[in-house]
Design a protein around this motif. Structure first.
Motif, PDB file in Angstrom:
ATOM      1  N   ILE A 160      -4.839   1.693  -7.152  1.00  0.00           N
ATOM      2  CA  ILE A 160      -5.974   1.401  -6.280  1.00  0.00           C
ATOM      3  C   ILE A 160      -5.977  -0.104  -6.017  1.00  0.00           C
ATOM      4  O   ILE A 160      -5.851  -0.915  -6.939  1.00  0.00           O
ATOM      5  CB  ILE A 160      -7.287   1.853  -6.940  1.00  0.00           C
ATOM      6  CG1 ILE A 160      -7.215   3.364  -7.174  1.00  0.00           C
ATOM      7  CG2 ILE A 160      -8.486   1.504  -6.075  1.00  0.00           C
ATOM      8  CD1 ILE A 160      -8.313   3.910  -8.019  1.00  0.00           C
ATOM      9  N   TYR A 161      -6.133  -0.430  -4.752  1.00  0.00           N
ATOM     10  CA  TYR A 161      -6.130  -1.820  -4.318  1.00  0.00           C
ATOM     11  C   TYR A 161      -7.499  -2.153  -3.734  1.00  0.00           C
ATOM     12  O   TYR A 161      -8.154  -1.305  -3.130  1.00  0.00           O
ATOM     13  CB  TYR A 161      -5.039  -2.060  -3.261  1.00  0.00           C
ATOM     14  CG  TYR A 161      -3.643  -1.692  -3.749  1.00  0.00           C
ATOM     15  CD1 TYR A 161      -2.919  -2.572  -4.538  1.00  0.00           C
ATOM     16  CD2 TYR A 161      -3.074  -0.470  -3.419  1.00  0.00           C
ATOM     17  CE1 TYR A 161      -1.651  -2.243  -4.985  1.00  0.00           C
ATOM     18  CE2 TYR A 161      -1.809  -0.137  -3.871  1.00  0.00           C
ATOM     19  CZ  TYR A 161      -1.110  -1.020  -4.653  1.00  0.00           C
ATOM     20  OH  TYR A 161       0.130  -0.693  -5.104  1.00  0.00           O
ATOM     21  N   ASP A 162      -7.896  -3.421  -3.905  1.00  0.00           N
ATOM     22  CA  ASP A 162      -9.166  -3.833  -3.291  1.00  0.00           C
ATOM     23  C   ASP A 162      -8.949  -4.098  -1.804  1.00  0.00           C
ATOM     24  O   ASP A 162      -7.850  -3.929  -1.268  1.00  0.00           O
ATOM     25  CB  ASP A 162      -9.762  -5.036  -4.019  1.00  0.00           C
ATOM     26  CG  ASP A 162      -8.925  -6.294  -3.903  1.00  0.00           C
ATOM     27  OD1 ASP A 162      -7.878  -6.269  -3.230  1.00  0.00           O
ATOM     28  OD2 ASP A 162      -9.325  -7.304  -4.505  1.00  0.00           O
TER      29      ASP A 162
ATOM     30  N   PRO B 210      -6.217   6.121   2.202  1.00  0.00           N
ATOM     31  CA  PRO B 210      -4.824   6.062   1.764  1.00  0.00           C
ATOM     32  C   PRO B 210      -4.142   4.810   2.308  1.00  0.00           C
ATOM     33  O   PRO B 210      -4.371   4.405   3.443  1.00  0.00           O
ATOM     34  CB  PRO B 210      -4.198   7.315   2.371  1.00  0.00           C
ATOM     35  CG  PRO B 210      -5.337   8.203   2.700  1.00  0.00           C
ATOM     36  CD  PRO B 210      -6.510   7.322   2.966  1.00  0.00           C
ATOM     37  N   SER B 211      -3.336   4.205   1.463  1.00  0.00           N
ATOM     38  CA  SER B 211      -2.642   2.991   1.872  1.00  0.00           C
ATOM     39  C   SER B 211      -1.305   2.953   1.149  1.00  0.00           C
ATOM     40  O   SER B 211      -1.260   2.671  -0.053  1.00  0.00           O
ATOM     41  CB  SER B 211      -3.491   1.775   1.518  1.00  0.00           C
ATOM     42  OG  SER B 211      -2.764   0.589   1.725  1.00  0.00           O
ATOM     43  N   GLY B 212      -0.243   3.243   1.839  1.00  0.00           N
ATOM     44  CA  GLY B 212       1.085   3.227   1.238  1.00  0.00           C
ATOM     45  C   GLY B 212       1.179   4.267   0.141  1.00  0.00           C
ATOM     46  O   GLY B 212       0.941   5.448   0.364  1.00  0.00           O
ATOM     47  N   VAL B 213       1.500   3.851  -1.091  1.00  0.00           N
ATOM     48  CA  VAL B 213       1.619   4.774  -2.210  1.00  0.00           C
ATOM     49  C   VAL B 213       0.308   4.884  -2.984  1.00  0.00           C
ATOM     50  O   VAL B 213       0.204   5.660  -3.913  1.00  0.00           O
ATOM     51  CB  VAL B 213       2.750   4.347  -3.173  1.00  0.00           C
ATOM     52  CG1 VAL B 213       4.088   4.463  -2.498  1.00  0.00           C
ATOM     53  CG2 VAL B 213       2.503   2.972  -3.721  1.00  0.00           C
TER      54      VAL B 213
END
Length: 143
Positions: free
Chosen positions: A93-95, A125-128
């Motif tokens: 999980i990315y901010d 969803p963002s990339g992996v």
């Protein structure tokens, strides 16, 4: 006259009705034969062995074919056990700035929970992995 006749009639019928109530009820199977589950059906007197024939000796009993045994009914089998599959690996999980955040828990589709702050965040969803969507400007923080 009518009153005394009525009283006399009631006085005579009262013991009769009381006695009828005190009698033991008739057996529910008095008019039909009783057959319990698992017991052999009742046989007629003509099907019994005549008394003139001597009972079989041990040697006779060993020579006779034994009665065919009925196999017991099959036991219900347990359904096949499905192997326990581990949950899929957590997607990172990315901010909103693209930096990886540790400790977030998946709370549903496109939703994560931050246990440190106690807040839920919407993700996309963002990339992996998944990226937290920043709240609109001027919106109150979610609890």
């Amino acid at each position: 006259m009518l009153r005394t006749t009525t009283v006399l009639l009631v006085a005579l019928l009262l013991p009769v009705t009381a006695r009828a109530q005190l009698q033991a009820p008739a057996s529910p199977t008095a008019t039909r034969p009783v057959s319990l589950p698992g017991s052999p059906p009742p046989t007629s007197p003509t099907a019994t062995r005549p008394s003139s024939v001597p009972p079989p000796t041990r040697d006779d009993a060993q020579r006779e074919d034994p009665q065919p045994r009925v196999p017991p009914p099959p036991r219900p089998t347990k359904p096949p056990v499905k192997p326990v599959t581990p949950p899929p690996p957590m997607r990172p999980i990315y901010d909103s700035k693209g930096q990886r955040i540790e400790g977030m828990r998946q709370a549903g589709p496109n939703r994560v929970f931050d246990p440190r702050t106690g807040r839920y965040h919407t993700t996309e969803p963002s990339g992996v992995g998944q990226r937290i969507v920043p709240p609109p400007a001027g919106a109150k923080p979610q609890r």
